[in-house]
Each structure stands twice: as C-alpha cells, then as structure tokens.
Design an enzyme around this catalytic site. Structure first.
Site, PDB file in Angstrom:
ATOM      1  CB  CYS A 157      -0.980   0.022   1.151  1.00 38.24           C
ATOM      2  SG  CYS A 157      -1.259  -1.533   1.960  1.00 38.24           S
TER       3      CYS A 157
ATOM      4  NE  ARG B 204       2.232  -8.566   5.758  1.00 40.04           N
ATOM      5  CZ  ARG B 204       0.950  -8.476   5.477  1.00 40.04           C
ATOM      6  NH1 ARG B 204       0.094  -9.246   6.119  1.00 40.04           N
ATOM      7  NH2 ARG B 204       0.516  -7.634   4.562  1.00 40.04           N
TER       8      ARG B 204
ATOM      9  CD  GLN C  27      -0.479  -8.487   0.482  1.00 43.30           C
ATOM     10  OE1 GLN C  27       0.098  -7.460   0.149  1.00 43.30           O
ATOM     11  NE2 GLN C  27      -1.277  -8.545   1.533  1.00 43.30           N
TER      12      GLN C  27
HETATM   13 ZN    ZN Z   1      -3.170  -2.465   0.932  1.00 38.87          ZN
END
Ligand code: ZN
Ligand code: ZN
Length: 647
Positions: free
Chosen positions: A342, A371, A389
């Site tokens: 993001c 992570r 993702q």
């Molecule tokens: Zn995001």
C-alpha cells in the site's frame, strides 16, 4: 410491570421478560423450555460471555448459547481444557499448568511435566480419565478471590506459572474455577458441569514456550477436542482422515508443486516448475479479469526506505516484530523488506496531480511481501514469511465507494465461480457505534462507506453477517469466507476501506469545486495471497485442478519405443495449441504408465501405438472416466479447448 426485586431481560428477538434479581441464564432457559435448558452451555450477557449459572442482577440483554454457537463451542472447549488438566493432575501428580485456552477446533493445555513424560501412547489413558471425570457431572464453580488469596493458593500449590499470571492481574478482577478436584486461575466462562462432555480425543502433542517467548522454558502443549455427542466425534475423525489425504503440504510434495529448504530459510516457499506453472495460470487468469475491470498494473520494489513505513505508520505499529531494517554502507540509510504494498502505491498516486475526473484509479500488483512469523506459527503455504499478494488499491471519491465495492464483489464472485467455490459468505465489519472516537476519519464518510458496503452486498445478493465493532480503526471492510469440499471454512478475499493512509500520505485530488479533497483508498485481494490460495485450492480439489489450471494437462503415452517419434510429433502439435504436458518415454508397460499418470492427476492420457501412428490418431483416456475412444489430433484439440474453457 417490574418491581424492585426484578430484572428486565431482553432476548435477541427483542422480547422482554421479568425475573427475580439474581436469575441465571439457565433458569431463563428453563422458563422457556426444558429442552432448551438441556442444551444451554453459556450465555451472552450484555455482549459478554458468561457462565449460564452466574447470577444476573441488572437489566440485561441475554442470548442463550448452545453448541451451535461459536461462543458456545469456545466455552465448551475451554471447559474441556480444564477437564484435561484435572485428568492430567490425577494421572501425573505434581505437574504444573501454564494456560489452557480453546482454539478454533478444540483446545490445548500447556503443562510443565517436571521429570515426567507424556507421549501419544498415553492419550487413550488420559482420554479415558477425562470421560470418567466427565461422567461425575462435576459443576464448574466460579469463585471471585482477592489477589492475596490467589497468591497464597498457588504458592501453596507450588505453581509458579499461575503466580506469574496473577502478578499481571488487578486485585478485584480475579476468579478461580473449581470442578471436581481441580482448581484453576481462570476468567471463565464455563459450561454448567462436566457431564455435557460426552466424547474426548487428544489430537496432538508439541513443545511451546511459556508465554510464547523463546527465552522462556519449553512446556508441553497437549491438544484435544471434545463433543457433546459420540457421533460428532466419529464424524470429526472421518473428516480429519480425509483432510490428511488432502493436506496441501503432502499433495504439494507428491505433485511436485512446491518445497521448502532449511538453507533458503524457514517459511520461504520454493515454487517448483509445476507449481510455478499453476501459479502463472492463476495470475494470468486474474490479470485478465482485472484488466477487464479497469485495473492498471504497477510494479514496485521488494524493499522500501524505513521512512516510507514511518509515514505509513507500519513502523510504529509492527516495526519491533518485523524483519529488522536492512543497512547500507551509508550509516544513515535504512530499508525495510516490504511488509505491504500500500505505501508504495500511495507514492505512485502522488506522482502526478489528480483531478476528480481521473478517479477511480485502480493500481494492481502481484506484490511480494515479507512478514516475520515465529517458526512455530509457520504452516505449509498458509503461514509463510514471504508471499505474493494479488493486491490492488483503488483510489476513489467518497461518492464512488459503493460502485467500487460492487465491482470488486463481482470480481471476487467471478473468481470463486471459475475455481469451483460455490459455497461462500461474507462478513461486513462496521464501527462500534458506541465508541466512535476509536476510529479515524470523518463521521459522515464512515456512514457513507458503511451504508455503501451494506447496499453493495445486498445488491449482489451476498449472504452476510454484520459485526459491529469489528472494523479496523482506519475503515470498515467486507471479508469473504468459502466453505471447501470438506465443509471447512477459509477466509479468502478482503475489501477494506482506508481513511488513514490517504491522510498520512497527504493524498489529494482537485474536485469539481476546484478545491483539494482527500481520496478514499480501498485495499482488496480476491485470493489473499498466491500461496494461501494455492493451498486452499489444493485442499479443495484434492489436487485435481480444473483443466485450464492443471500444470500437466496431457500425458502422451507411447506403447513402445517404436512410437516415440510419433508421440513427439503429437506433442509438438498440441503444444502449438497451448496444451501443456509431456511424453512418457520410460521403458514401462502401458498399464504402469497409465497408473502413474493417474496418480499424478494428469487429466488426459493420450495413448499412441501402431494403429494410432498409422491413422494419425490418439487413443484418449480421461482421469476418473476412462476410455473416450480414438480421435484425430484436430478432434482432440477442439474437444480439449471446449473442456478447458474457464467456467
Ligand atoms: Zn493495501
Ligand atoms: Zn480457564
């Protein structure tokens, strides 16, 4: 009318009843029906789960909980953890207890065995003891106690773990629970008595650090599950056996899809050629659907300066528990492995001035993030330290949120349908209306976004549950759950509104009023991650992927070496039609070749021998169906294309 000695009880259907002060949920159940009372194992009193035998002294909202409620099950299993502890204490005197919570399926208890040992062979003995104690129908008795008394009790007992827990508790908030001969430090709640537990099975044993900290002592964690009926345990065991066969870690190995290497590092999957093929197909499928839905691809690096994550707030929130910053020869320079895409996408938004006419902007990226997860938490492809993702961020105006939600829902449902997930539901997570100051963003924006999500879900006919107070502090969201072939629930895609990052990154657009406005950001990922989704797909299909996804779609099986050239020729012709597979040139009997292809779940077996080579044909077999007869290459290609079309 209610008098002073009564309390008003409001039930979930809105009906109100009056009872004497001190009434219990069990008594309320009994006043409704005896059958209900037999099944009540806990109660939600003003949104807190209580013992059904605890006295209610104020006007309250009461929901009676049975085995069919999630909170009911959790209470049942937590009570079962106490039962396990009681059995263990009886069989292994002197052992000490850590904590024993309920988990998603069952419960565990962490114990310090001192010098004693427990192995899987001891499970039947412990299970038998649990059931023996259960049959005594011992009540779970709640006992509020002062901190001093609690310390005295566990000092006498010599349980330093409980003493450490008490140390962190506030005087006046401490309770003990006692059942039969066992007393535990516990907040509760519990079922009325042990007699509700009719079937018990211990499922696993593992090491676990006390309080999850590696510097602490390793305790023994014993996992178990219990049921109110023997039949339910039997169903559970059958399901577990089937689940074991479908375990993606096992199939991933058998089908040569992915692997792990200690040398590369824990939780860092290696995609083998067949797995990579599968993943590329999935990505291509989603890219195409996203492109049709107006997304534009972007690509961002795997690391970002620490400063980026200070701005995004991730550093403050997760920095301590993340992979630590990467240094450069320049002392002041620090980089982070990217934990989310993001912030990078926010910076892409800022690369040019945006006007209301430019919105919505939909940036998509198969973005790999890293992570840190503790090694004990890692699990196949579902819990890893590096994953990709199927991410995208939509930047839109507040008035576009609903339309964007509808579009994302359509995309998610298209993905589910194409991949055979027919049983899905969604959860809408909203603000806690009584606690609005907890959340960032303007009141009117929240109201608009929340009703946008509710309306969008309703317009698309989603079956949803709405949870108040479950929204993140930065925005409401919609989560999708699918039920797989074994009836297990998996959380998949999320659509999340975010008011925080646009603010932190000072994102703007010029409105039709010529003023600066802040866009709304929507995070969304239909798969969640390629790793997790692949795992779920493997378990749902038992490795028998839809034809269009299969890493090998065909196996060409020459009857003998004599037909190797013809087999190769067929292979190249099929390759020209984007049909994937291989020629099995091994010096094996044809029966063996067919069996092996079946085991590795290749959808089509094309057998070529004398007759086929002479006539320019193939003998076609389909896995699970058998012989489909002989076809020319053109006939097979046409047939194949129809079969491989995405639903
Ligand atoms: Zn995001
Ligand atoms: Zn407890």
């Amino acid at each position: 009318m209610k008098d002073e000695s009564q309390v008003k009880i409001t039930l979930p259907d809105g009906s109100e009843r009056f009872y004497p002060k001190g009434v219990t949920a069990l008594e309320i159940a009994l006043s409704i029906s005896e059958g209900l009372a037999r099944n009540v194992i806990a109660a939600k009193v003003n949104n807190e789960v209580w013992d059904p035998t605890r006295q209610i002294t104020e006007d309250s909202l009461v929901k009676l909980l049975t085995w069919n409620d999630e909170d009911g099950k959790a209470t049942f299993w937590h009570s079962s953890a106490h039962l396990l502890a009681e059995a263990l204490e009886a069989l292994y005197p002197g052992i000490k207890f850590g904590t024993g919570p309920s988990i998603e399926k069952g419960f565990y208890y962490d114990v310090d065995l001192g010098g004693q040992t427990i192995s899987q062979e001891d499970f039947p003995k412990i299970e038998a003891k649990m059931l023996e104690l259960a049959r005594q129908k011992n009540e779970y008795i709640r006992k509020p106690i002062s901190k001093a008394e609690a310390i005295e009790y566990f000092t006498k007992k010599g349980d330093e773990y409980k003493l450490e827990l008490i140390d962190g508790l506030e005087d006046g908030s401490i309770t003990l629970y006692e059942q039969g001969g066992f007393t535990d430090l516990c907040r509760g709640p519990h079922i009325p008595n042990t007699g509700f537990i009719k079937a018990a099975k211990l499922t696993n044993i593992a090491g676990a650090y006390w309080r999850n900290k590696q510097e602490n002592k390793m305790l023994t964690r014993i996992y178990g599950i219990t049921f109110p009926k023997q039949k339910e345990l039997e169903e559970y065991v059958t399901l577990m056996e089937e689940a074991k066969k479908r375990d993606h870690r096992r199939l991933g190995k058998e089908l040569e899809l992915f692997a792990f290497s200690e040398k590369v590092g824990q939780g860092l999957p290696l995609w083998l050629p067949k797995g990579a093929m599968l993943r590329e197909r999935l990505q291509a499928f989603l890219s195409k659907a996203q492109s049709r839905a107006g997304y534009v691809p972007v690509i961002t690096p795997h690391i970002g300066s620490k400063d980026l994550y200070v701005t995004s707030g991730h550093w403050d929130k997760y920095g301590k528990d993340s992979f630590q910053p990467i240094k450069t020869p320049n002392l002041d320079e620090e980089y982070m492995l990217k934990p989310m895409n993001c912030p990078h996408h926010c910076e892409i938004y800022k690369t040019s001035p945006r006007s209301y006419k430019d919105l919505p902007l939909r940036f998509s990226e198969f973005g790999t993030v890293y992570r840190y997860e503790q090694s004990g938490e890692l699990h196949g492809l579902t819990r890893v330290r590096g994953f990709t993702q199927d991410d995208a961020h939509i930047f839109c105006r507040p008035d576009q949120v609903k339309e964007e939600f509808i579009r994302v829902i359509d995309l998610v449902l298209y993905v589910f349908k194409s991949l055979g997930f027919d049983d899905y539901s969604a959860q809408i997570s909203l603000r806690d209306p009584n606690n609005k100051e907890k959340y960032i963003g303007r009141d009117e924006d929240w109201e608009k976004a929340e009703s946008a999500i509710i309306e969008a879900a309703a317009e698309r006919g989603l079956s949803t549950v709405t949870e108040l107070g479950e929204a993140a502090f930065y925005g409401p969201k919609l989560d999708f759950m699918v039920r797989d072939a074994l009836g297990r629930k998996w959380q998949l895609g999320t659509i999340q509104v975010d008011y925080q990052l646009p603010q932190r990154f000072q994102l703007e657009y010029t409105g039709s009023d010529n003023q600066k406005h802040r866009p709304v950001m929507i995070h969304r990922a239909p798969f969640g991650s390629m790793e997790r989704f692949t795992a779920i797909l493997i378990e749902n299909t038992a490795g028998q992927f839809p034809l269009w996804l299969s890493p090998d779609q065909i196996a060409i099986l020459p009857i003998s070496e004599k037909f190797a050239d013809y087999a190769e020729d067929v292979f190249f012709q099929l390759q020209d039609h984007d049909i994937r597979g291989f020629v099995d040139h091994r010096d094996e009997k044809i029966g063996r070749k067919i069996r092996d292809a079946e085991v590795t779940k290749v959808p089509f077996m094309l057998i070529v021998g004398e007759k086929e080579a002479a006539e320019g044909k193939l003998s076609v077999r389909r896995k699970g169906e058998g012989d489909l007869g002989s076809m020319t290459i053109d006939e097979f290609t046409a047939f194949f294309k129809k079969e491989a079309a995405i639903a």
